[in-house]
Design a protein around this motif. Structure first.
Motif, PDB file in Angstrom:
ATOM      1  N   GLU A 180      20.250  32.251 -42.912  1.00 10.63           N
ATOM      2  CA  GLU A 180      19.292  31.223 -43.504  1.00 10.63           C
ATOM      3  C   GLU A 180      18.885  30.112 -42.614  1.00 10.63           C
ATOM      4  OE1 GLU A 180      21.033  30.511 -47.351  1.00 10.63           O
ATOM      5  OE2 GLU A 180      21.272  32.373 -48.085  1.00 10.63           O
ATOM      6  N   SER A 181      17.990  29.389 -43.192  1.00 12.74           N
ATOM      7  CA  SER A 181      17.724  28.193 -42.288  1.00 12.74           C
ATOM      8  C   SER A 181      18.733  27.000 -42.481  1.00 12.74           C
ATOM      9  CB  SER A 181      16.433  27.690 -42.685  1.00 12.74           C
ATOM     10  OG  SER A 181      16.243  26.435 -42.032  1.00 12.74           O
ATOM     11  N   THR A 183      20.100  23.383 -42.801  1.00 14.04           N
ATOM     12  CA  THR A 183      19.313  22.122 -43.182  1.00 14.04           C
ATOM     13  C   THR A 183      20.245  21.015 -42.556  1.00 14.04           C
ATOM     14  OG1 THR A 183      20.383  22.089 -45.234  1.00 14.04           O
ATOM     15  CG2 THR A 183      18.329  23.034 -45.040  1.00 14.04           C
ATOM     16  N   THR A 246      22.938  25.331 -45.881  1.00 11.63           N
ATOM     17  CA  THR A 246      21.506  26.057 -46.064  1.00 11.63           C
ATOM     18  C   THR A 246      20.934  25.790 -47.297  1.00 11.63           C
ATOM     19  OG1 THR A 246      22.076  28.104 -46.954  1.00 11.63           O
ATOM     20  CG2 THR A 246      22.331  27.621 -44.633  1.00 11.63           C
TER      21      THR A 246
END
Length: 695
Positions: A180-181, A183, A246
């Protein structure tokens, strides 16, 4: 015995195994037990026994190879295809033989889960990673393994522990991944949790004041993070973790991170002597892992020799001494392997210390040698024993040497000199900056330190007392005590004066009760500042007074002084304004003003309003009287006479009153004689104001 290229060495005499080796031997068997195992114990071990026959030493061949390591666990994943379900069998495996019936701990994406067996079957998601550890050995878990692919949620630390020297820099590495990205990501230390806003929410290490200017996070490529800490201090010894978030996941690892130990190089010379001559092999050893391919410095009898390798071999003379250091850290050499004076017993008196000393040689048995003693550099006659007794006064030093080797004396022991306290930085000390006090004392044997603030004992036991963010409350007198086996001495006092801009400015009113016109009143500007503040006084934002005085005085306050007041406190480090306070001056009524309405001629039978007003604080109450009548005619600011008639003519006066006084004023109403052309039923009014009295 341990295998060596030269003569075998009995493990019980090897300093590397001191206190950790036991032999349990019977008629036909012998067991070697090594406790507190270390990685450097990995070696080949052989058993040797000696008979009374010529060349009667026999060693067993081959020996036993011991490999000392961490549990070295690995998670093995076996996918299971069953009607389209995403399942896998997980197994915790070790290449090293484990204890019987071990219990296991399992972690899913960094969080501990309920599982105690070595293997089990799970349904998994593509983001899951799994880790296992032995119960009781949680500090040595397996690496986290993705059940599928290589981009699950996980953090892998390159090293479990790192040892570094004080004053140097260290790099702590980890790799991380997620499908996942990400953050946010940062490094933190659980040891700093007392400073977190929430105990369950770690905070970025780079925002911690303890590490200000010393922490750098480096990411040369994605998924690889380096925490670099420079100018290392002992209090940096801690466990360090990496965290990422994330949109749907937060790595909340209960797995161990990397433990950093910060210390001096703590070098030691390890000696391996050989039985039939004075040849010996020396090894420069540190309990802290040294940098790759270090260079060493060797000293013989205090003089540097041309040798830069880990090992150094030489023929020992009876008075020779050897020490070593790591190049670049010459300030931390090992103790010399040589002569030393030991303190066996001492009695500390106010003016001197009575001590019993022994001259000890690490090279030969003490009872076979003759010694000479030196006091303050001068040889003491008729002293050939290894022991010496004397009174030691402030500044006295004692050393010893082997007889015939006067030039190779031991390090001197001496009564403590008065310690000296220094401050860094040496200039002006500002609040919230870092300040270090250092206690310096020339002493041997080694000294311990205790810090005091105005007779209050502090817990610090190091030569340095560090304020990472000094506060105004830390201002005061400090001193240190240095103590060793030969006595105790205290330093002179040093005053720490912490400077700061004004804070907590406020205005105090005296007296604090009601303020009455004509009384004395004082305003005081209260402010905490160092150096002392200068003050400016304001009324309704108009400047009244500037100067060093914090007091504004009213010797006889008047009603015109009523209003809002505030002060400003300032020094060279800043300024601060107080909140405004309202000064409410109370006074009795001023001379009332009276009026009549209507002011023209009034038709008999009409209505007349008499009005009275006066300036007063608190507000006045009003009472109306008619001359020569005892009872009041009315109360209130306005007196209304309806159906005005001739009998209403006369003098009227009003009285304005509050708890601070009263005043009255007269209104004269007159009937005017009938004029030509005017009906007789009209009246003419005349007003006359006369001052009354004030209470």
């Amino acid at each position: 015995m341990q295998v060596s290229d030269r003569e075998p060495v009995d493990l019980r005499t090897d300093s590397e195994y001191s206190g950790r080796v036991q032999y349990h031997c019977g008629k036909n068997g012998c067991t070697l037990r090594i406790s507190d195992l270390r990685e450097r114990d990995s070696a080949e071990y052989k058993f040797m026994f000696t008979t009374n026959l010529p060349g009667g030493s026999v060693a067993g061949e081959p020996g036993v190879t011991l490999s000392v390591t961490d549990p070295d666990l690995q998670v093995q994943v076996k996918p299971i295809v069953h009607q389209g379900d995403t399942k896998a069998e997980l197994k915790c495996h070790s290449a090293c033989r484990l204890p019987d019936h071990p219990s296991y701990i399992w972690y899913k994406s960094g969080q501990e889960i309920e599982a105690q067996t070595s293997s089990f079957t799970i349904s998994f998601e593509l983001t899951d990673s799994y880790t296992c550890a032995l119960k009781g050995r949680e500090d040595f878990p397996s690496p986290s393994v993705c059940v599928y692919g290589q981009h699950c949620h996980r953090v892998l630390y390159t090293e479990k522990s790192v040892c570094a020297f004080k004053g140097s820099s260290v790099d702590i590495y980890c790799t991380y991944s997620s499908d996942e990205s990400i953050t946010s990501k940062f490094w933190f230390s659980p040891e700093c949790s007392h400073q977190w806003q929430s105990a369950s929410q770690p905070e970025d290490l780079s925002t911690d004041s303890q590490y200000t200017g010393r922490v750098q996070v480096i990411e040369t490529w994605r998924g690889f993070s380096t925490l670099r800490i420079s100018d290392l201090r002992e209090r940096d010894s801690a466990e360090y973790h990496f965290k990422f978030r994330t949109p749907r996941f937060e790595w909340r690892s209960s797995l161990p991170g990397t433990t950093l130990t910060v210390t001096d190089p703590d070098m030691q010379v390890q000696v391996r002597r050989y039985r039939y001559n004075s040849w010996a092999e020396l090894k420069c050893h540190s309990r802290c892992r040294l940098p790759d391919h270090p260079s060493y410095i060797w000293y013989k009898n205090g003089q540097k020799v041309q040798k830069t390798t880990l090992y150094y071999s030489d023929y020992f003379g009876s008075a020779d001494s050897y020490s070593c250091a790591v190049k670049g850290h010459e300030d931390f050499p090992s103790p010399s392997e040589s002569l030393q004076v030991k303190v066996n017993r001492n009695i500390v008196y106010p003016s001197y210390t009575y001590a019993e000393l022994t001259c000890h040689s690490s090279c030969s048995p003490a009872d076979r040698l003759s010694y000479v003693w030196f006091k303050n550099g001068a040889r003491i006659m008729k002293e050939e024993s290894s022991s010496y007794k004397d009174r030691l006064y402030l500044g006295d030093s004692i050393s010893c040497a082997l007889k015939g080797h006067d030039n190779y004396r031991s390090l001197a022991v001496y009564a403590l000199k008065v310690p000296y306290v220094s401050v860094s930085p040496s200039g002006e000390i500002m609040e919230n900056t870092s300040v270090t006090l250092t206690c310096s004392s020339d002493a041997n044997p080694a000294t311990t330190y205790t810090w005091y603030m105005e007779e209050q004992k502090l817990l610090n036991k190091e030569p340095h007392l560090v304020f990472s963010s000094v506060q105004s409350s830390d201002s005061g007198e400090y001193y240190c005590a240095a103590e060793n086996e030969l006595g105790k001495r205290t330093s002179e006092y040093i005053f720490i004066n912490v400077k700061y801009a004004p804070k907590h400015a406020s205005v105090l009113v005296s007296p604090s009760a009601e303020i009455v016109e004509g009384s004395s009143m004082t305003l005081t500007c209260s402010s905490d500042a160092n150096p002392a503040a200068k003050y400016t006084w304001y009324k309704e934002n108009q400047t009244l007074l500037q100067g060093p005085e914090d007091i504004y005085h009213f010797p006889s306050i008047s009603s015109e002084d009523r209003g809002n007041y505030h002060c400003k406190s300032e020094n060279q480090h800043g300024e601060l304004a107080s909140k405004s306070v309202f000064i409410d001056v109370q006074y009795g009524p001023k001379l009332p003003s009276v009026s009549v309405s209507p002011s023209a001629e009034i038709v008999e039978g009409s209505s007349v309003n008499l009005t009275c007003s006066s300036d007063a604080n608190p507000a006045a109450n009003y009472t109306w009287y008619k001359e020569n009548e005892d009872s009041p005619k009315a109360s209130g600011q306005i007196f209304t006479i309806t159906d005005f008639r001739d009998e209403h003519s006369g003098n009227y006066y009003c009285e304005a009153q509050n708890r601070r006084g009263s005043q009255n004023s007269t209104l004269h109403l007159i009937v005017v004689a009938e004029r030509r052309g005017l009906p007789s039923n009209h009246l003419s009014l005349k007003r006359d104001q006369n001052p009354g009295n004030s209470i």
